[in-house]
Design a protein around this motif. Sequence first.
Motif, PDB file in Angstrom:
ATOM      1  N   PRO A   1       0.824  -1.207   0.000  1.00 28.12           N
ATOM      2  CA  PRO A   1       0.000   0.000   0.000  1.00 28.12           C
ATOM      3  C   PRO A   1       0.862   1.262   0.000  1.00 28.12           C
ATOM      4  O   PRO A   1       1.920   1.306   0.634  1.00 28.12           O
ATOM      5  N   ALA A   2       0.421   2.277  -0.711  1.00 24.29           N
ATOM      6  CA  ALA A   2       1.140   3.546  -0.731  1.00 24.29           C
ATOM      7  C   ALA A   2       1.138   4.170   0.656  1.00 24.29           C
ATOM      8  O   ALA A   2       0.110   4.261   1.314  1.00 24.29           O
ATOM      9  N   GLY A   3       2.278   4.601   1.112  1.00 24.43           N
ATOM     10  CA  GLY A   3       2.395   5.210   2.435  1.00 24.43           C
ATOM     11  C   GLY A   3       2.512   4.216   3.565  1.00 24.43           C
ATOM     12  O   GLY A   3       2.755   4.604   4.712  1.00 24.43           O
ATOM     13  N   LYS A   4       2.337   2.911   3.297  1.00 24.52           N
ATOM     14  CA  LYS A   4       2.445   1.884   4.333  1.00 24.52           C
ATOM     15  C   LYS A   4       3.338   0.749   3.832  1.00 24.52           C
ATOM     16  O   LYS A   4       2.870  -0.366   3.566  1.00 24.52           O
ATOM     17  N   PRO A   5       4.602   1.013   3.666  1.00 26.10           N
ATOM     18  CA  PRO A   5       5.504  -0.027   3.145  1.00 26.10           C
ATOM     19  C   PRO A   5       5.622  -1.195   4.105  1.00 26.10           C
ATOM     20  O   PRO A   5       5.508  -1.041   5.332  1.00 26.10           O
ATOM     21  N   LEU A   6       5.866  -2.354   3.550  1.00 23.69           N
ATOM     22  CA  LEU A   6       5.985  -3.577   4.342  1.00 23.69           C
ATOM     23  C   LEU A   6       7.379  -3.687   4.942  1.00 23.69           C
ATOM     24  O   LEU A   6       8.380  -3.572   4.229  1.00 23.69           O
ATOM     25  N   ALA A   7       7.431  -3.913   6.240  1.00 19.37           N
ATOM     26  CA  ALA A   7       8.709  -4.180   6.894  1.00 19.37           C
ATOM     27  C   ALA A   7       9.166  -5.595   6.550  1.00 19.37           C
ATOM     28  O   ALA A   7       8.386  -6.432   6.084  1.00 19.37           O
ATOM     29  N   ASP A   8      10.436  -5.866   6.784  1.00 19.54           N
ATOM     30  CA  ASP A   8      10.976  -7.190   6.468  1.00 19.54           C
ATOM     31  C   ASP A   8      10.252  -8.294   7.232  1.00 19.54           C
ATOM     32  O   ASP A   8       9.997  -9.379   6.699  1.00 19.54           O
ATOM     33  N   GLU A   9       9.900  -8.012   8.500  1.00 20.58           N
ATOM     34  CA  GLU A   9       9.185  -9.014   9.295  1.00 20.58           C
ATOM     35  C   GLU A   9       7.812  -9.289   8.705  1.00 20.58           C
ATOM     36  O   GLU A   9       7.338 -10.435   8.696  1.00 20.58           O
ATOM     37  N   ALA A  10       7.137  -8.241   8.217  1.00 15.71           N
ATOM     38  CA  ALA A  10       5.821  -8.426   7.616  1.00 15.71           C
ATOM     39  C   ALA A  10       5.911  -9.259   6.342  1.00 15.71           C
ATOM     40  O   ALA A  10       5.058 -10.121   6.079  1.00 15.71           O
ATOM     41  N   ILE A  11       6.949  -9.018   5.544  1.00 13.57           N
ATOM     42  CA  ILE A  11       7.137  -9.808   4.321  1.00 13.57           C
ATOM     43  C   ILE A  11       7.393 -11.264   4.668  1.00 13.57           C
ATOM     44  O   ILE A  11       6.848 -12.179   4.032  1.00 13.57           O
TER      45      ILE A  11
ATOM     46  N   PRO B   1      15.073  -0.030   2.733  1.00 12.64           N
ATOM     47  CA  PRO B   1      14.236  -0.553   3.818  1.00 12.64           C
ATOM     48  C   PRO B   1      12.929   0.220   3.935  1.00 12.64           C
ATOM     49  O   PRO B   1      12.744   1.284   3.326  1.00 12.64           O
ATOM     50  N   ALA B   2      12.018  -0.311   4.746  1.00  9.69           N
ATOM     51  CA  ALA B   2      10.667   0.256   4.835  1.00  9.69           C
ATOM     52  C   ALA B   2      10.692   1.720   5.245  1.00  9.69           C
ATOM     53  O   ALA B   2       9.938   2.542   4.711  1.00  9.69           O
ATOM     54  N   ARG B   3      11.550   2.082   6.199  1.00  9.52           N
ATOM     55  CA  ARG B   3      11.562   3.478   6.661  1.00  9.52           C
ATOM     56  C   ARG B   3      11.980   4.436   5.555  1.00  9.52           C
ATOM     57  O   ARG B   3      11.475   5.562   5.458  1.00  9.52           O
ATOM     58  N   GLU B   4      12.913   4.000   4.711  1.00 13.41           N
ATOM     59  CA  GLU B   4      13.343   4.840   3.596  1.00 13.41           C
ATOM     60  C   GLU B   4      12.241   4.945   2.543  1.00 13.41           C
ATOM     61  O   GLU B   4      12.020   6.016   1.967  1.00 13.41           O
ATOM     62  N   ARG B   5      11.540   3.839   2.281  1.00 14.81           N
ATOM     63  CA  ARG B   5      10.449   3.886   1.306  1.00 14.81           C
ATOM     64  C   ARG B   5       9.305   4.755   1.813  1.00 14.81           C
ATOM     65  O   ARG B   5       8.677   5.481   1.041  1.00 14.81           O
ATOM     66  N   ARG B   6       9.045   4.700   3.128  1.00 18.08           N
ATOM     67  CA  ARG B   6       7.996   5.543   3.705  1.00 18.08           C
ATOM     68  C   ARG B   6       8.377   7.007   3.595  1.00 18.08           C
ATOM     69  O   ARG B   6       7.558   7.867   3.249  1.00 18.08           O
ATOM     70  N   ARG B   7       9.655   7.319   3.875  1.00 19.47           N
ATOM     71  CA  ARG B   7      10.123   8.697   3.816  1.00 19.47           C
ATOM     72  C   ARG B   7      10.022   9.241   2.396  1.00 19.47           C
ATOM     73  O   ARG B   7       9.615  10.371   2.170  1.00 19.47           O
TER      74      ARG B   7
END
Length: 474
Positions: free
Chosen positions: A421-431, A458-464
């Motif tokens: 989802p846009a704005g809610k990237p998946l973390a590695d644990e979620a994947i 990583p998810a934080r960079e994609r969210r940013r």
Amino acid sequence: MKTGLSTQLGQQLHLTPQLLQSIRLLQLDGLQLEMEVRRALDLNPLLEVEEAHDADQSAEIDVLPAQDVATLETAAFDELPESSLWDVPGAGWQDGDDDRMQRVEAGESSDPHVRVLDRLALELDDRALDVVAFWLEHTNDAGYLEQAPDTLALLASARFDLTTDAALALRERLLRGEFPGLAAADVRECLLVQLDCLQGRVPGRHVARRIIADGMALLAAHEYDALARLLDLEADQVMEGVRLVLSLDARPGASLAPAATGYIVPDVVAWHADCAWRVALNPATTPRIRVNAMQERALDQAGPSEGAGKLRELLQEARWLTRGLSIRYDTLLRTARAIVERQAGFLAHGDEAMAPLTLKEVADAIGMHESTISRITTGKYMQTPRGTFELKHFFAVRLEGANVSGPAVRAMVRRLIDSEPAGKPLADEAIAGLLARQGIHIARRTVAKYREQLDIAPARERRRATVSVLAKAG
């Protein structure tokens, strides 16, 4: 002292000229094979090109002459180790003063250490080259020393009877030579040496030096704001230094690999027809040659003479070459068919259907040794409806505890990230959790490894990045 006679029973592998030539032909890629055949046609008047209308250009291989002999030769080189055995000096094919291996065109060595030594041979004497070779022997594939420089300098001092300072000076010659950073102790030394070797005025060099010395951990974590605070610099200055650091080569050993050719001509073609996969050799990379029948008959009828003896020697070489080419084509085709049979899912559905496959499985399927499969798949390419791939690409490691391959899971990771989802990237644990629902149980760090191989942040960079895009759009 008492003298006597004793007998000892042992086994020794005899590398015949036929065996050496068959081994070489297996390892050549398409371009090298074409050059080899052209050279043979120029040097041997008894050889001629087999015209297309005279030969079946389909995938089938004609029955080899002296099949029993060829089979024995194939079995013999199946058991040989890798190519280091016949690449060393002295293992060549010689007959008196005539070294027939000199007739084979020799390009630049594929061994990166040999390439470095060849370039330094114009500047250093033999003793210094031996010491340089010692340093190269103790570097890994990335170009870094496997032990501390001081420890290795002591070993070199004892082996070559020179001072440790002299040994370290030759390491310094490697370190700051044509491939800066080679034989470095660690990544910091490697990058700092490359900075020193940059010519002229380089913007950001001072900042890059500080980043390498004090901020490598923050740089690896992409924490640029924290890096700016650590160095007490503006963000623009830090980014200028970061760009310079990223432009350096952290793996100088990899740059020694031979340059790739600008184009690829497939050795094998695979296509789907009549509800089945078909495989054929590419005529453009499988030159067919034969012995001139008229000259062969004339030699058989000729009496003993000095001229006839030389021609008979050329006739024997021609027969060896044609037989070696037949063995190469037969092995390549059988290997390609076995690969296509086991990777039909990948060819039809893509990376997620890549099945686990090893050299041993293909070797067992066609009745050959793993080393032969390794040689025949190196540098050979297959054209498929999904693209052109090196044959090595179809070999995939099976993940522990699962019946899927690493490339398949990597493709699944990409699909999940692409559809997040846009704005809610998946973390590695979620994947990892989503994959577990599909019966693929892997650790979070494995997901992180595949994500890094795909060059995905990583998810934080994609969210940013997503927030930044939305802010600009607003």
